[in-house]
Scaffold this motif. Structure first.
Motif, mmCIF file in Angstrom:
data_model
loop_
_atom_site.group_PDB
_atom_site.id
_atom_site.type_symbol
_atom_site.label_atom_id
_atom_site.label_comp_id
_atom_site.label_asym_id
_atom_site.label_seq_id
_atom_site.Cartn_x
_atom_site.Cartn_y
_atom_site.Cartn_z
ATOM 1 N N TYR A 157 45.586 28.552 34.084
ATOM 2 C CA TYR A 157 45.508 27.420 34.965
ATOM 3 C C TYR A 157 45.085 27.894 36.427
ATOM 4 N N MET B 258 41.660 29.038 36.626
ATOM 5 C CA MET B 258 40.878 27.559 36.783
ATOM 6 C C MET B 258 40.894 27.090 38.213
ATOM 7 N N LEU B 259 41.917 27.090 39.016
ATOM 8 C CA LEU B 259 42.061 26.692 40.324
ATOM 9 C C LEU B 259 41.171 27.609 41.081
ATOM 10 N N ASN C 205 38.422 29.241 40.006
ATOM 11 C CA ASN C 205 36.972 29.127 39.558
ATOM 12 C C ASN C 205 36.457 27.898 40.187
ATOM 13 N N ARG C 206 37.298 26.655 40.295
ATOM 14 C CA ARG C 206 36.791 25.516 40.590
ATOM 15 C C ARG C 206 36.471 25.196 42.021
ATOM 16 N N LYS C 207 36.414 26.318 42.935
ATOM 17 C CA LYS C 207 36.226 26.541 44.221
ATOM 18 C C LYS C 207 34.738 26.357 44.501
#
Ligand code: CO8
Length: 260
Positions: A251, A254-255, A257-259
């Motif tokens: 998680y 994911m936070l 990579n979302r950037k």
């Protein structure tokens, strides 16, 4: 000591505003939780204070919820200490004799949602990009029973069942629809609307209101109070499982990579 919460008490109204100011996202780490609890305790003891508005000084974010780094790759002892601080914050806020209003001026997932629904009333910014909800299952973790109880006390059992199972984050308009928040207003009016609503609450007989609040909330609070250590042990043994640690790690990735 650097303060993560700015407090302004207006002596003429008896209303304090608590502004969380812990960039980048007001994640609830041990320091912020501890300061939150002691700040609330001080206001409770202050004869000049009758109500508290809780908001964020960061644009777009109320609180990102519990700080995942406090429970990812940390010792069981640390997890236990952290969990006691989460319990303490909730017990103080949900049971506060003060009138508490959340002025939700940004996203409010997980622990941010818990903080909001532990208040007496919620005003949220009318922005569909902001979301609120108990999204724990999306992280592969489980909202504790007292998170669940607080939500069920707010929106009812079935809505809570759906929300928790799917880890749903509700946009502000959706949150209003299910009663997770009480009112939506333009972003720049969140705190002023909370202050106006506070006026209505403070016009009610103080003792009658406090006794009523305790009547509504005491059974939920007592459930945790009579079981605190078991709840800590349960949290520590759950969160330290290898599979759960792996989910938290994914998680966090994911936070990041979302950037961008
Ligand atoms: N904990 C730790 N770090 C966080 C958290 C958090 N909760 N949220 C965000 N961060 C970090 C990000 O990783 C990022 O770090 P870096 O700069 O090093 O990459 C930094 O904060 C900024 O975050 P974003 O770039 O994502 O900021 P945005 O403005 O784009 O988005 C959001 C803000 C919407 C708040 C977004 O960060 C988000 O969705 N965060 C995650 C929220 C979340 O899911 N929180 C759940 C926490 S768990 C919880 O509260 C209850 C647990 C109950 C435990 C029960 C177990 C038994």
């Amino acid at each position: 000591t650097s303060s993560k919460i700015k407090v302004d008490l207006d002596p003429s109204t008896g209303v304090a505003v608590m502004r969380m100011q812990s960039p980048p996202v007001n994640s609830l780490n041990l320091d912020l939780l501890t300061e939150f609890t002691t700040t609330l305790e001080k206001l409770e003891m202050d004869k000049g204070c009758r109500g508290v508005i809780i908001t964020s000084s960061l644009p777009k974010i109320f609180s990102a919820g519990l700080d995942i780094l406090e429970m990812y790759q940390t010792s069981p002892e640390h997890c236990g200490e952290f969990w006691r601080a989460v319990q303490e914050m909730w017990l103080k806020l949900y049971g506060s004799k003060l009138t508490t209003i959340a002025a939700i001026n940004g996203s409010s997932p997980a622990g941010g949602c818990l903080l909001s629904i532990s208040c007496d009333y919620r005003v949220m910014a009318d922005n569909p990009r902001y979301s609120i909800g108990l999204n724990e299952t999306l992280l592969g973790i489980v909202a504790p029973y007292w998170f669940k109880d607080t939500m069920a006390n707010t929106v009812g059992h079935r809505t809570t069942e759906l929300a928790l199972a799917l880890g749903r984050l509700y946009s502000a308009p959706e949150a209003l629809k299910i009663g997770l928040v009480d009112e939506l207003v333009p972003e720049d009016q969140v705190v002023t609307t909370a202050a106006q609503t506070m006026g209505k609450w403070l016009a009610i007989d103080e003792n009658a209101r406090q006794v009523t609040k305790a009547m509504m909330r005491k059974p939920t609070i007592d459930k945790l109070l009579s079981n605190r250590e078991a709840d800590v042990n349960n949290f520590v043994s759950f969160i330290t499982q290898a599979s759960v640690q792996k989910s938290l790690g994914m998680y966090l990735k994911m936070l990041k990579n979302r950037k961008g």
